[in-house]
Design an enzyme around this catalytic site. Sequence first.
Site, PDB file in Angstrom:
ATOM      1  N   TYR A  51       4.670  -0.131   4.154  1.00  0.00           N
ATOM      2  CA  TYR A  51       5.354  -1.327   4.674  1.00  0.00           C
ATOM      3  C   TYR A  51       4.358  -2.450   4.966  1.00  0.00           C
ATOM      4  O   TYR A  51       4.416  -3.093   6.008  1.00  0.00           O
ATOM      5  CB  TYR A  51       6.172  -0.999   5.922  1.00  0.00           C
ATOM      6  CG  TYR A  51       7.181   0.097   5.726  1.00  0.00           C
ATOM      7  CD1 TYR A  51       8.330  -0.097   4.969  1.00  0.00           C
ATOM      8  CD2 TYR A  51       6.989   1.355   6.284  1.00  0.00           C
ATOM      9  CE1 TYR A  51       9.261   0.909   4.774  1.00  0.00           C
ATOM     10  CE2 TYR A  51       7.908   2.377   6.105  1.00  0.00           C
ATOM     11  CZ  TYR A  51       9.040   2.150   5.344  1.00  0.00           C
ATOM     12  OH  TYR A  51       9.949   3.158   5.158  1.00  0.00           O
ATOM     13  N   HIS A  52       3.459  -2.700   4.015  1.00  0.00           N
ATOM     14  CA  HIS A  52       2.461  -3.758   4.176  1.00  0.00           C
ATOM     15  C   HIS A  52       2.564  -4.761   3.028  1.00  0.00           C
ATOM     16  O   HIS A  52       1.601  -4.976   2.282  1.00  0.00           O
ATOM     17  CB  HIS A  52       1.053  -3.150   4.218  1.00  0.00           C
ATOM     18  CG  HIS A  52       0.807  -2.268   5.389  1.00  0.00           C
ATOM     19  ND1 HIS A  52      -0.194  -1.311   5.414  1.00  0.00           N
ATOM     20  CD2 HIS A  52       1.433  -2.183   6.592  1.00  0.00           C
ATOM     21  CE1 HIS A  52      -0.176  -0.681   6.567  1.00  0.00           C
ATOM     22  NE2 HIS A  52       0.811  -1.190   7.300  1.00  0.00           N
ATOM     23  N   PRO A  53       3.717  -5.417   2.857  1.00  0.00           N
ATOM     24  CA  PRO A  53       3.843  -6.393   1.768  1.00  0.00           C
ATOM     25  C   PRO A  53       3.013  -7.645   2.043  1.00  0.00           C
ATOM     26  O   PRO A  53       2.842  -8.058   3.195  1.00  0.00           O
ATOM     27  CB  PRO A  53       5.339  -6.698   1.752  1.00  0.00           C
ATOM     28  CG  PRO A  53       5.766  -6.507   3.173  1.00  0.00           C
ATOM     29  CD  PRO A  53       4.936  -5.352   3.672  1.00  0.00           C
ATOM     30  N   GLN A 112       0.851  -1.194   0.000  1.00  0.00           N
ATOM     31  CA  GLN A 112       0.000   0.000   0.000  1.00  0.00           C
ATOM     32  C   GLN A 112       0.886   1.243   0.000  1.00  0.00           C
ATOM     33  O   GLN A 112       1.757   1.386   0.862  1.00  0.00           O
ATOM     34  CB  GLN A 112      -0.913  -0.028   1.225  1.00  0.00           C
ATOM     35  CG  GLN A 112      -1.878  -1.204   1.185  1.00  0.00           C
ATOM     36  CD  GLN A 112      -2.537  -1.502   2.521  1.00  0.00           C
ATOM     37  OE1 GLN A 112      -2.000  -1.192   3.578  1.00  0.00           O
ATOM     38  NE2 GLN A 112      -3.696  -2.121   2.482  1.00  0.00           N
TER      39      GLN A 112
END
Length: 535
Positions: free
Chosen positions: A471-473, A296
């Site tokens: 930082y939402h892989p 995101q």
Amino acid sequence: MREVFDYIIVGAGSAGSVLAEKLSASGRHRVLLLEAGGTDINPFVAAPVGETQLLETRWDWAFKGEPEERLGNHRLVLSRGRCLGGSSSINGQLCFRGHPGDYDRWARMGNDGWAYKDVLPLFRDMERWEGGGNEYRGDKGPLRTARGYSGNPMFQAFVDAGVQAGYRETNDFNGPEPEGFGHCQHTHYHWPILRCSASYAFLLKARWTRKNLEIRKGATVHKIVLDGKKAVGVRYERKGQMHEARANAEVIVSCSPYQSPKLLMVSGIGPAAHLKEHNVRVVHDLPGVGQNLMDQLGSFVQHDCLLPITYYRYKNPIRAFGAVLEWLFLSRGPATLFPMASSGLVKSSPEVELPDLQFYMFPAAVNPHSEGTYDFKHHGFNVHWGLVHPKSRGTVRLRSSDPTAAPVIHNNFFSHEDDRILNRKAFRIARELLKQPALDKYRGEEIAPGPDCVTDEQIDEHTSRYFANHYHPSGTCKMGVDDMAVVDPKLRVHGMQNLRVIDSSIMPIVVTGGLNVPSMMIGANGAKFILDEQR
């Protein structure tokens, strides 16, 4: 050296910590938890805003992404926690479960056991919400969750601006109706306010009291040991020596959407052509491994602030010290929470099924990425957003057959035209929010990008310089029943025996908000599947 356990878990992050606690709880199973990083006993891990001192240090993998064509060929630093607790030990501690519709969407894709009605009890059981328990919130679990108490009036002004712009207000982003504007919640101990990471919540007692749980830090797993298409153990390096551990029951990979597909691929499980490029012997051709990478990302609209109440004031060391004292002795103030403490989950149009944009108030000025993003030099504030369910997809690939080499990560941001269109909508919504009367007394001149930025092309150019990764892989070992799925709905690797992947890499579509609490739920659901089958 060779030892034998029942379950071997690779990775002690948000999901791995929960798995280790639940699989070892009965005392009947020997569990080995391997973590490549070190200890989480660190004052900056415990401190509510300590992540500012942990990023790009030895507590952070700090992977370097490939050049992003639509972001000025910038190579993003992709932070992942490198200690017990994983990214839950270095994140901003925002507490979002995801929208109930996210999980119902997963179930409609053929993933039985993942509808909201299935996962809600897991969220409740793990949580100790400071507001008390009800049919949606838990009050007896190990994970402490709390509201924030910063005292900065701009957070409430942002919520009011959202309502004035025509959006609803929500009093609980983790309740049945998370859509709207409201105040964020945090994974904090209630008193004193400290980080409640996955490790602190689920392993703090277990690591000292359970003889059947072995936790080894500084253990880099080189390969899953296979007997044909059956996982029988792992080979890992620790303190300069190679070790082999055997698993009587299962090997569980739980080491992030970057590392989990890499470990599968160096072990011979993945797209055959890619493995052959790096001289890796193909054990099982599984084309979806490393595909479907999602994250995101969004941009900012920024103004000068007319009042001296932004985070710039804490560049004064006396004020900064006062904020620390206020946190330590009163458990309130700016040092108690991540400085994006109010948010809005909105639909870009009435036709959208679920909220597809998330907005934040950030009472600080930021700079373009080439100029030291957070080295702000004046009082300013911005509205920041991210695309909740991006359609662009990236990849994680091997750099070489060396198991210690960092993976090749290409997010491919804004490669799907729908994401570019949605980002422009978000930009214009942000401007509307900033025009609302609730922000009148704070709003100075628009300084980024400036009022002359109006066309689609100008918005795209602004985004290529002013952007922020959430930082939402997720998604690189996606769950499902289609040809590109890596794991089935029970999180078993397709075509393999005694091997599962259990972390946010299994998400077929990334959930709304953050991944920390959903990853813990994935760990809990994975443990439930394992224990149900074992019984």
